[in-house]
Scaffold this active site. Structure first.
Site, PDB file in Angstrom:
ATOM      1  CG  ASP A 215      -2.139  -0.855   1.021  1.00 17.43           C
ATOM      2  OD1 ASP A 215      -2.103  -1.670   0.093  1.00 17.43           O
ATOM      3  OD2 ASP A 215      -3.105  -0.719   1.782  1.00 17.43           O
ATOM      4  CG  HIS A 750      -1.909  32.005   0.901  1.00 18.16           C
ATOM      5  ND1 HIS A 750      -2.049  32.716   2.064  1.00 18.16           N
ATOM      6  CD2 HIS A 750      -2.021  32.908  -0.092  1.00 18.16           C
ATOM      7  CE1 HIS A 750      -2.230  33.990   1.789  1.00 18.16           C
ATOM      8  NE2 HIS A 750      -2.222  34.128   0.479  1.00 18.16           N
ATOM      9  N   GLY A 773      -1.403  33.793  26.012  1.00 17.17           N
ATOM     10  CA  GLY A 773      -1.453  35.184  26.452  1.00 17.17           C
ATOM     11  C   GLY A 773      -1.706  36.198  25.362  1.00 17.17           C
ATOM     12  CB  VAL A 776      -7.098  35.018  20.247  1.00 19.59           C
ATOM     13  CG1 VAL A 776      -7.662  34.308  19.021  1.00 19.59           C
ATOM     14  CG2 VAL A 776      -5.600  34.755  20.360  1.00 19.59           C
TER      15      VAL A 776
END
Length: 1090
Positions: A215, A750, A773, A776
């Protein structure tokens, strides 16, 4: 996504052809739906199947077939046929994906013991290739990454056979070690030579001194096709399981292959109600992210992008395809079309919108019938005109179409479309256009829109000044400061528009001298190229040799490479030989990953920073910009890029860097520096390279990171946040969160935007960054608000001290751009009505060249278009072609052919020899056609009977043009005349002038038998009959064509064929210089001197 999976059959075929006998050949045959229909023919072509045990499996779902029970082993040909019949075209569910099994592979069964199975895998990463080997294999091998032995082969190094034995083969028996080691060595050679990016064999069977490949799963670097096409041969990349290939996708892929622009389309759900038409690779991912974030994942119909400045025809074709898909089936709720994009760097937005508008007009009724709402957001060069056209379309076509520019956050239209936020009724009016500020624009800005600059304390000024010291290095050995106010660059490639943009940026930043000192272009000789420095014209030297450029401009330390993907590697390697260059920007997209990794290794060893490949570059406001970064002057002014702010960003996407400039300038005092590292899987510099530079620069107060799905570089940032290496506030977001919501794999814009593991997903990265930290947001939609909140905190703490904005110097607008915008006008130097080469295809008198060939118009048809601006009847086209054939040549003795021959024998070139022959054409030779047409027409039109016409010409003392021949006579007719006269009489609607000329011939030949109607006469009179009686021309048009020399044109064109023939004949016969013999010249001197 440059790394693309190939079928098992393709992979085994490549190994069969390129392994050097270290493994047994893989015998197999592939079965698709077409072959399945003719099983008998399949058996005839593969007789080996009938007398041995077989294995059959789908050539799909590789690496998952075993656990899904989709492998039938140790069966006979009847069992294979039965098993394929049970599975061919049947749906198979894998996770959330449901797809059809349509491709199978049949192989001989290889008997072996379980302890003869092994596992081998090779995969590539930034600095090395890793070979994994495990002494057990098969479906139940388990967590191979933790079990397997690993050998890392650094980029550029060769594989050490002894290390293979010692490191990888420690757990296999001695009798197998030697052949297995040689196989791995051979396999790795093929892996490198054929530009594999991933190659896994499981199981690999080592039995009785032989190696069998059972395989196989593999990926190739598709960007290496230009290198490996001959070796690879012809094959197709299989579509991801669960998503069939659509003809519309193939159509767009074909368009993409024929243009330098980028056109991508993936149909996710043809019944979906949310469709996108997005400009830019990064932007296209972000729009899909936001749609999914706001709950539209199940309704998202497509993913795609158009970018790289496609022309009007290309955007029309792209938009037409999207609209045709949208209007195939109705949704009672209506549908949504999002025409979005970031702020373009160099694409003329109005031009691309023209193509979209044409498609919208074409589909107006269907758009209304399907209740389609359209939301538009775009900015960039000439976007104001583009948006105006869109608003005009909404008004004239009655479409529900909402239009926004850079004043609106890029993804805000998604929330509006999905009903998550209101559609504003009044929009902010822009005070700038094109590439200069509108008069009074600076004064008209409201106090709220004026930006504040950060004013550093005195101590900070000193520290910042120290940071600018030339030569300060990072721990990596690379420069800490890449760009300064006095940075000087050399440009590789003839990119005049980009260079002018850099110079305009320099000027608006109040630099003392231009940043571009030279250009390199190997395809021309050394010369100087003219550019503008403000109002003044300057000359920039262009060198053929890089070595000369470097020596003459030893103070340049940046090279911006616009080399093509085929030459970028070699030219960058050459650049790295010059220590003066500390930063290289590689703009080209599509450089093979292996070559990029070699460049990275070489650059790291020399302490050189590479930005790119596949990037627009970077910008340091007030100092320097790379190429087209930052877009045109309107965006530079509106985003305040002419002076530094306090926010530094690093992004994968070049297109999104402009959007970040816009977001940051609206939320803070502006950008200090921004770099787009590039969309390839292995960018020359990483996020950390730039974030650490920003961390050490006291002028930077806030960091912004825009990452994306694929790769692991963002986790280095997480570790730096945890360790304190990065202590400044960081706002981060990774695009590509939508990938987790798609049931099948999607190829994003991309090359590096593809997750090969859970950790590489955008969702996992965003979570890790937040835990480390970083600030976001929950979506890109909120990125601007997060940046604004952190900036305002810095303002409160006094870290940023604002000061008043100062207006920048104005930059004059280029004439060509002003004209394109419609701001000025001037009369054209030339006018043409016969040909237009500017569009998607060549037009002759408005007819596309493809239609000309489709309708088989021939040379005569082309003549009718280019000479008469219309399609003439077939008999007319045939007449033109006959005239060309009949006038093509009349032997070497005539003056034109004689001159051509003499010139050819004198060593002159084809053009000179042809022209010398053509210059003899006049009333005495060949030019009689116009004269004959004029004389016969005047006689006929004034009512003179043929006898009166002959007598009239005799009294005037003029020869009748078109009458008379040196050799032919009434008794020895010219067959050329007979052929043409008979055709004209048989096919023209009427021939009164030809009949008149034939009556004149009866009179003239009664006096002298060689005064016949010659070729000139029959062509001229027939031509006039065509113009007057075909019904295609007015009498005035017909007369004008006669008077401007059209008829003579036929002789000139036809005889050119013969003159060229004589030239080629003389060259082929290698005839020497001709000198006329003395005995053929009568020398008669004046008597008084004898």
């Amino acid at each position: 996504m440059s790394a693309k999976a190939i079928s098992e059959a393709t992979g085994k075929d490549l190994l069969n052809r390129f392994l050097k006998g270290t493994a047994e050949k893989c015998h197999f045959t592939s079965v698709d739906e077409e072959k399945w229909k003719d099983w008998k023919a399949l058996l005839e072509d593969n007789a080996w199947m009938q007398n041995q045990h077989l294995v059959v499996k789908p050539d799909q779902l590789i690496k998952r077939r075993g656990k899904l029970g989709l492998i039938k082993v140790n069966t006979d040909v009847t069992g294979v046929k039965s098993w394929i019949g049970e599975h061919m075209g049947k749906p198979q569910t894998v996770g959330r994906a449901v797809g059809m099994l349509r491709n199978f592979i049949i192989e001989p069964f290889t008997p072996h013991k379980e302890d003869e199975e092994c596992y081998v895998c090779i995969h590539s990463h930034r600095y090395a290739d890793t070979i994994l080997f495990y002494h057990q294999g098969g479906v139940d091998v388990g967590d191979i990454d933790s079990k397997a032995l690993k050998l890392h082969v650094p980029v550029g190094d060769t594989l050490d056979l002894q290390k293979v034995k010692e490191t990888l083969l420690a757990n296999i028996s001695a009798d197998k070690k030697e052949i297995t080691a040689h196989f791995i060595e051979d396999l790795y050679r093929v892996y490198q030579d054929l530009y594999f990016t991933y190659l896994e064999i499981n199981p690999l069977v080592v039995s009785n001194g032989k190696i069998h490949i059972l395989d196989l799963a593999a990926k190739l670097d598709s960007t290496a096709e230009y290198i490996c096409k001959v070796k690879w041969g012809d094959f197709k990349y299989p579509p991801p399981f669960g998503r069939d290939a659509y003809p519309e996708e193939a159509y767009i892929a074909d368009l993409d292959s024929k243009t330098g622009a980028s056109l991508k389309l993936t149909i996710l759900n043809p019944s979906g109600r949310i469709w996108t038409m997005v400009a830019g690779g990064g932007a296209s991912v972000i729009y899909s992210d936001t749609i999914c974030d706001l709950g539209g994942a199940e309704e998202l119909a497509n993913y795609g992008e158009y970018s790289g400045a496609p022309n009007e025809q290309q955007t029309y074709d792209y938009a037409k395809t999207i609209l045709s898909l949208m209007t195939k089936e109705k949704d009672p709720r209506g549908k949504i079309l999002i025409i979005g994009g970031g702020i373009a760097n160099f694409t003329n937005v109005a031009t691309t919108f023209k193509g979209i508008v044409t498609a919208l007009r074409e589909f107006q009724l269907k758009l209304l019938e399907h209740k389609i709402q359209i939301y538009v957001r775009r900015a960039g060069p000439n976007y104001q005109e583009g948006l105006r056209v869109m608003r005009e379309v909404a008004s004239t076509l009655g479409l529900p179409l909402y239009v926004f520019g850079s004043e609106t956050h890029m993804t805000a239209i998604v929330g509006m479309a999905l009903g998550k936020r209101p559609v504003p009724s009044e929009l902010e009016v822009e005070t700038h256009t094109a590439n200069f500020l509108l008069p009074g624009g600076m004064q008209n800005m409201s106090p709220g829109t004026r930006r504040k600059l950060s004013k550093e304390p005195v101590v900070g000024d000193k520290i910042a000044q120290a940071a600018e010291d030339v030569g300060r290095k990072m721990a990596s050995g690379k420069d800490a400061i890449l760009f300064r106010k006095d940075t000087k660059a050399i440009i590789w490639g003839m990119q005049n528009r980009a260079v002018q943009g850099m110079l305009d940026f320099d000027f608006v930043c109040s630099r003392n001298k231009p940043s571009v000192v030279a250009m390199i272009y190997p395809f021309t000789g050394d010369h100087k190229q003219k550019f503008y420095w403000g109002h003044k014209e300057i000359l920039i030297p262009v060198y053929k040799s890089m070595d000369v450029a470097m020596k003459k401009h030893s103070d340049a330390n940046v090279l911006v490479s616009f080399a093509s993907l085929r030459s970028a590697y070699e030219s960058t390697l050459e650049t790295l030989q010059y220590p003066q260059i500390r930063t290289i920007a590689i703009i080209a997209e599509g450089i093979p990953e292996n070559l990029t990794r070699k460049l990275i290794k070489e650059a790291d060893a020399k302490g050189v920073s590479i930005i790119g490949p596949a990037t627009v570059g970077g910008i340091k406001p007030g100092c320097f910009k790379i190429g087209n970064t930052g877009g045109m002057m309107d965006n530079i002014i509106s985003s305040r890029l002419y002076r530094p702010g306090c926010v530094a960003y690093v992004s994968r996407s070049g297109g999104m860097s402009n959007e970040l400039n816009n977001i940051i300038s609206r939320a803070t005092n502006g950008v200090y520096e921004g770099v787009a590292i590039g969309g390839d899987r292995y960018p020359g510099t990483t996020f950390m390279d730039h974030l650490l530079r920003y961390q050490e620069d006291p002028k930077v107060k806030l960091l912004v990171l825009l990452g994306e799905v694929g790769g692991m570089e963002e986790y280095e940032v997480c570790e730096a946040l945890k360790s304190g290496s990065i202590s400044k506030p960081l706002v981060a977001w990774c695009i590509g969160t939508c990938a987790a919501m798609f049931a099948t794999d999607v190829q994003f814009g991309h090359a590096g935007a593809c997750a090969n593991a859970e950790q590489e997903t955008a969702t996992a990265k965003n979570k890790a960054l937040k835990e480390a930290g970083a600030k976001v947001p929950s979506s890109f939609d909120d990125l601007g608000e997060f940046i604004k909140e952190v900036y305002e905190e810095l303002l409160k703490k006094g870290v940023v001290v604002p000061e008043e904005e100062l207006p920048p110097p104005t930059v004059p607008m280029d004439y060509s751009w002003a004209r394109e915008l419609g701001l000025i006008r001037r009369p054209a130097s030339f006018m043409t009505t016969i040909c237009d080469e500017r569009g998607q295809e060549l037009l002759y008198a408005g007819i596309p060249i493809t239609e000309i060939f489709k309708d088989d118009l021939g040379i005569g048809g082309v003549l009718s278009l280019l000479w008469f601006q219309r399609r003439l009847p077939p008999y007319a086209a045939k007449f033109f072609e006959m005239c060309l054939m009949l006038t093509a040549d009349h032997g070497p003795a005539v003056s034109g052919a004689h001159n051509t021959i003499v010139c050819a024998r004198a060593g002159k070139d084809l053009i000179s020899s042809l022209v010398s022959g053509l210059l003899t054409i006049g009333d005495r030779f060949g030019g009689a056609l116009d004269g004959a047409a004029r004389q016969f027409s005047e006689g006929y039109d004034t009512g003179l009977i043929p006898m009166e016409f002959v007598n009239h010409m005799r009294k005037k003392g003029e020869l009748i043009m078109g009458i008379g021949h040196r050799i032919k006579s009434i008794n020895n007719p010219d067959m050329r005349v007979t052929i043409l006269r008979d055709y004209v009489k048989a096919n023209f609607p009427a021939t009164p002038l030809l009949d008149y000329a034939m009556e004149v011939e009866k009179i003239t030949t009664s006096k002298k038998p060689n005064l016949i109607l010659n070729v000139d006469g029959v062509i001229a009179t027939s031509f006039v009959d065509l113009l007057r009686n075909s019904g295609c021309f007015t009498r005035e048009e017909a007369q004008e064509y006669i008077s401007i020399g059209t008829i003579n044109g036929l002789f000139v064109l036809g005889r050119s064929l013969g003159f060229i023939g004589h030239y080629l004949d003389q060259k082929r016969l290698k005839q020497g210089l001709y000198r006329h013999p003395w005995d053929d010249i009568s020398y008669v001197m004046p008597e008084q001197y004898q």
